[in-house]
Scaffold this motif. Structure first.
Motif, short mmCIF file in Angstrom:
data_model
loop_
_atom_site.label_atom_id
_atom_site.label_comp_id
_atom_site.label_asym_id
_atom_site.label_seq_id
_atom_site.Cartn_x
_atom_site.Cartn_y
_atom_site.Cartn_z
N VAL A 1 11.13 17.53 9.14
CA VAL A 1 12.27 18.21 8.50
C VAL A 1 13.26 17.18 7.94
CG1 VAL A 1 13.86 20.16 8.67
CG2 VAL A 1 11.95 19.98 10.26
N LYS A 2 12.76 16.28 7.14
CA LYS A 2 13.63 15.30 6.51
C LYS A 2 14.29 15.91 5.28
CE LYS A 2 10.60 11.44 7.75
NZ LYS A 2 11.23 11.26 9.07
N LYS A 3 15.49 15.49 5.02
CA LYS A 3 16.13 15.87 3.77
C LYS A 3 15.47 15.07 2.64
CE LYS A 3 20.75 16.65 1.85
NZ LYS A 3 22.19 16.51 2.11
N THR A 4 15.23 15.69 1.51
CA THR A 4 14.62 15.00 0.39
C THR A 4 15.41 15.25 -0.88
OG1 THR A 4 13.15 16.83 -0.20
CG2 THR A 4 12.29 15.20 1.37
N SER A 5 15.35 14.28 -1.78
CA SER A 5 15.80 14.49 -3.16
C SER A 5 14.71 13.94 -4.05
CB SER A 5 17.15 13.83 -3.43
OG SER A 5 17.13 12.45 -3.15
N MET A 6 14.39 14.69 -5.08
CA MET A 6 13.24 14.40 -5.93
C MET A 6 13.65 14.43 -7.40
SD MET A 6 10.39 14.22 -4.00
CE MET A 6 10.46 14.09 -2.20
N GLU A 7 13.38 13.33 -8.09
CA GLU A 7 13.55 13.29 -9.54
C GLU A 7 12.15 13.13 -10.10
OE1 GLU A 7 13.41 12.14 -13.04
OE2 GLU A 7 14.40 10.27 -12.46
N PHE B 1 12.94 10.10 -3.97
CA PHE B 1 11.78 9.66 -4.75
C PHE B 1 12.00 9.95 -6.22
CE2 PHE B 1 7.72 11.18 -6.71
CZ PHE B 1 7.03 9.98 -6.73
N THR B 2 11.61 9.00 -7.06
CA THR B 2 11.52 9.23 -8.50
C THR B 2 10.09 8.93 -8.91
OG1 THR B 2 13.83 8.69 -8.95
CG2 THR B 2 12.29 8.52 -10.79
N GLY B 3 9.45 9.91 -9.55
CA GLY B 3 8.06 9.74 -9.96
C GLY B 3 7.46 11.06 -10.39
N GLU C 1 0.82 -1.21 0.00
CA GLU C 1 0.00 0.00 0.00
C GLU C 1 0.86 1.27 0.00
OE1 GLU C 1 -3.09 0.52 -0.29
OE2 GLU C 1 -4.08 -1.40 0.08
N SER C 2 0.75 2.04 -1.07
CA SER C 2 1.56 3.26 -1.18
C SER C 2 1.28 4.24 -0.05
CB SER C 2 1.30 3.94 -2.53
OG SER C 2 1.72 3.13 -3.59
N SER C 3 0.00 4.40 0.29
CA SER C 3 -0.35 5.37 1.32
C SER C 3 0.20 4.97 2.68
CB SER C 3 -1.86 5.55 1.39
OG SER C 3 -2.50 4.31 1.67
N GLU C 4 0.12 3.69 3.01
CA GLU C 4 0.60 3.22 4.31
C GLU C 4 2.12 3.22 4.38
OE1 GLU C 4 -0.98 -0.18 6.17
OE2 GLU C 4 -3.03 0.14 5.48
N ILE C 5 2.76 2.67 3.34
CA ILE C 5 4.23 2.62 3.34
C ILE C 5 4.80 4.03 3.27
CG2 ILE C 5 6.25 1.87 2.04
CD1 ILE C 5 4.63 -0.61 1.20
N GLY C 6 4.27 4.84 2.34
CA GLY C 6 4.74 6.21 2.23
C GLY C 6 4.46 7.03 3.46
N GLY C 7 3.31 6.78 4.09
CA GLY C 7 2.98 7.50 5.31
C GLY C 7 3.96 7.22 6.42
N GLU C 8 4.36 5.97 6.55
CA GLU C 8 5.34 5.61 7.59
C GLU C 8 6.71 6.19 7.25
OE1 GLU C 8 6.86 4.20 11.09
OE2 GLU C 8 4.76 4.27 10.46
N MET C 9 7.09 6.11 6.00
CA MET C 9 8.40 6.63 5.60
C MET C 9 8.51 8.13 5.85
SD MET C 9 9.22 4.65 2.01
CE MET C 9 10.04 3.05 2.00
N MET D 1 7.06 15.75 -0.20
CA MET D 1 7.81 16.86 0.41
C MET D 1 7.01 17.51 1.53
SD MET D 1 9.48 18.62 -2.98
CE MET D 1 10.31 19.92 -2.07
N GLU D 2 5.73 17.68 1.28
CA GLU D 2 4.87 18.28 2.30
C GLU D 2 4.83 17.43 3.56
OE1 GLU D 2 0.14 19.56 2.78
OE2 GLU D 2 0.96 19.08 0.81
N LYS D 3 4.72 16.12 3.40
CA LYS D 3 4.67 15.23 4.56
C LYS D 3 6.01 15.15 5.27
CE LYS D 3 0.80 12.40 2.95
NZ LYS D 3 0.32 11.04 2.61
N CYS D 4 7.10 15.22 4.52
CA CYS D 4 8.42 15.16 5.12
C CYS D 4 8.74 16.43 5.91
CB CYS D 4 9.50 14.95 4.05
SG CYS D 4 9.59 13.26 3.41
#
Length: 493
Positions: free
Chosen positions: A257-263, A239-241, A220-228, A250-253
Motif C-alpha cells: 500500500v505505497k503511495k504512488t505518483s505516475m507521469e 515514476f515517469t515512463g 537491473e530494472s527488475s531487481e532495483i524496481g522489485g526492491e523499491m 502500481m500493481e507491485k506497490c
C-alpha cells in the motif's frame, strides 16, 4: 571506450563525470563488479560504464535513507531551503558541463540541454520555498472541551524511477519536493543516461545534502524496481515512463500500500482552428513536435487542422520542417539530434509505413538521415486518419501526422478518442471557442496558442491512463506529505 582520466568529455570540472553509484553517501561500484555500457547516440561511441546494481545495493540505499531521515526531517523548512538553494545555484554555475554531459549521453542539442539544466534547477528553487509554506489547519471544535488541529508531515522514505529523455529535470521535479518536505529519496535513473544523474548528485553533496538523503542506483530494472516496490520501508514511489510499466509498478506497490505518483504516456492532439494565427500556430507546432527530436511525453502526436486552412497551414509547416538542421547536438546551429536508440528509429519507421499503407502522404522527410546511426529526418505526413497507428500510439520521434477536421464537435471527439490524457494543444482566437474546447478536452494540461507548456509554477500531470498526481506548482509537494489530524481533549479541565 573513453578514458575518464583524460577528461574525455572536455568538462570544466572533470569530477562531475562519475561512473559509480551513490549509496548512502558512498560512491561505489556494483557488488558484483558488473557494469553497463553508456553510448553516445550521435556517434555510437561508448562513453563509459555505469554500475549494474541490483537488489542488495538498492536495499542498502533505502536503509541508509531511513537512518538519515530523522536528522533531515528534524531541520526547519528554512534550514532545508538554504541547502536546496545552494544545490540550485551549483547547478546553474555548472550549466555548461551538465549540458555537455546530457548532450553526449542522450543526444539533444546543446542549447536544449542548457535549457533543461535551468528548468531542472527551477524545481529545486521553487520547492525550497514551498517547503516553508506547508501550512496546517484548525477546525472548529465539535465539542466544547476539544480542539482539532491538522498538520502535514513528511511521508517517509521515497523512491523514484526516471526516464532518459529529460535526465536532469525528471529527477529534480521529484527529488526537490521530496527533500523540501523532509523526505529522503533513492533514485533509479534510466540506464541510458546515468551520468546526468551522477553529476547532479555530486552537486547535491557539495551543497550539503547529508549522506543517505539522496542516493542514485543504476542497473537491473527488475531487481532495483522489485526492491523499491516491495521494501516496507518505502512509503512512496514516483515514476515517469510508459503506461505499461507504470501499471506494473502500481500493481507491485499495492502489496505494501505505497503511495504512488505516475507521469505516464501521452498522445497529445494539436488542434488548429480556422481563426488561428497560422504563423504562430506553425511555430507552436514546431516547438511542441520537434523539440528533443519528438521524444517528450507532451509532444504533439496528432496535428488536427480545420479544413478551410489545412493546405495553407501544411505549406507553412512543411517549409519550417525542411529548415530544421539535424546533427550532433554539440555542433552549432543543430536543432534536432539523434533518436536515443535504434529501436526508437524502428518505431518511427513502423508508424510511417502503416500510415502510408493506409493512405497518408509523406510531405517532408520520412527516411533515416544520411548521417546514419539513430538520426532520422524531420518528417511531415498529410492525410492521416483515425485508423492509423499514429492516431493511437505515441510515436516518440520527429514525425508529425496531419489530420483534417470540419468543426469543433468532430475534433473534440477525435482528440479525446484515446486512453491517454496528458497534454493537448489548441490554436484559436475566439475566446468562446478557447473556453469550450479547452474545457471539453480530456487532458491534464492544455496549451493554448503555445507549444511550450512546462514550468515549475504549474501542475504537470495527466488524466485517464496518463498518470496519477501532479508535479511542480504548489500541488507538487502534496504527494510527499501525510495529513495528520490531532484531537485535543480536556480543554475545560
Amino acid at each position: 571506450m573513453l578514458d575518464k582520466t583524460t577528461n574525455p568529455l572536455n568538462l570544466k570540472d572533470p569530477d562531475l563525470l562519475r561512473m559509480q553509484g551513490l549509496v548512502g553517501g558512498k560512491w561505489c561500484d556494483a557488488d558484483s563488479g558488473a557494469t553497463l555500457e553508456v553510448t553516445n547516440p550521435a556517434t555510437g561511441e561508448v562513453i563509459g560504464t555505469a554500475p549494474k546494481m541490483g537488489q542488495a545495493e538498492t536495499r542498502r540505499a533505502i536503509e541508509a535513507a531511513k537512518k538519515a531521515m530523522p536528522g533531515w526531517a528534524g531541520k526547519t523548512a528554512k534550514e532545508r531551503a538554504v541547502i536546496l538553494r545552494k544545490w540550485h545555484d551549483l547547478m546553474l554555475e555548472n550549466t555548461d558541463d551538465l549540458a555537455r554531459i546530457m548532450t553526449i549521453e542522450m543526444g539533444k542539442p546543446l542549447a536544449e540541454a542548457k535549457g533543461e539544466v535551468a528548468y531542472g534547477a527551477s524545481f529545486i528553487e521553487w520547492f525550497a520555498e514551498e517547503g516553508k509554506r506547508l501550512y496546517g489547519d484548525t477546525i472548529p471544535e465539535h465539542q466544547s472541551d476539544k480542539r482539532i488541529v491538522v498538520i502535514k508531515q513528511p511521508i517517509g522514505v521515497t523512491v523514484a524511477i526516471t526516464p532518459w529523455n529529460f535526465p536532469i529535470a525528471m529527477i529534480t521535479r521529484k527529488a526537490a519536493p521530496a527533500l523540501a518536505a523532509g523526505c529522503p529519496m533513492v533514485i533509479k535513473p534510466a540506464e541510458l543516461t546515468p551520468y546526468s544523474a551522477f553529476a547532479i548528485a555530486v552537486l547535491a553533496e557539495r551543497a550539503g545534502i547529508p549522506a543517505g538523503i539522496l542516493s542514485v542506483v543504476t542497473g537491473e530494472s527488475s531487481e532495483i524496481g522489485g526492491e523499491m516496490t516491495s521494501n516496507p520501508i518505502v512509503a512512496k514511489l514516483t515514476f515517469t515512463g510508459s503506461t505499461r510499466v507504470g501499471k506494473l509498478l502500481m500493481e507491485k506497490c499495492a502489496a505494501t500500500v505505497k503511495k504512488t505518483s505516475m507521469e505516464l504516456g501521452g498522445n497529445a492532439p494539436f488542434i488548429v482552428f480556422d481563426d488561428a494565427n497560422l504563423d504562430e500556430a506553425v511555430e507552436a507546432a514546431i516547438a511542441s513536435k520537434y523539440r528533443n527530436s519528438g521524444q517528450t511525453c507532451v509532444c504533439a502526436n496528432r496535428l488536427y487542422v480545420q479544413d478551410g486552412i489545412h493546405d495553407a497551414f501544411v505549406e507553412k509547416l512543411a517549409a519550417r520542417v525542411k529548415s530544421l538542421k539535424v546533427g550532433n547536438g554539440l555542433d552549432d546551429g543543430v536543432m534536432q539530434g539523434p533518436l536515443i536508440t535504434e529501436a526508437a528509429v524502428e518505431k518511427v519507421e513502423a508508424h510511417i509505413k502503416d500510415a502510408v499503407q493506409k493512405g497518408a502522404k509523406v510531405i517532408v522527410g520520412g527516411e533515416r538521415h544520411k548521417l546514419g546511426h539513430s538520426f532520422f529526418e524531420p518528417t511531415l505526413l498529410t492525410g492521416a486518419t483515425q485508423d492509423m497507428i499514429v492516431a493511437r500510439e505515441e510515436t516518440f520521434g520527429p514525425m508529425a501526422p496531419v489530420f483534417k477536421f470540419k468543426d469543433e464537435a468532430e475534433v473534440i471527439q477525435m482528440a479525446n478518442d484515446t486512453e491517454f490524457g496528458l497534454a493537448a494543444y489548441l490554436c484559436a482566437r475566439d475566446i468562446g471557442r478557447i473556453w469550450r474546447v479547452g474545457e471539453a478536452l480530456e487532458y491534464g494540461i492544455v496549451g493554448i496558442n503555445t507549444g511550450i507548456i512546462s514550468t515549475e509554477v504549474a501542475p504537470f500531470g495527466g488524466v485517464k491512463q496518463s498518470g496519477i498526481g501532479r508535479e511542480g506548482s504548489k500541488y507538487g509537494i502534496d504527494d510527499y506529505l501525510e495529513i495528520k489530524y490531532m484531537c485535543i481533549g480536556g480543554i475545560n479541565s
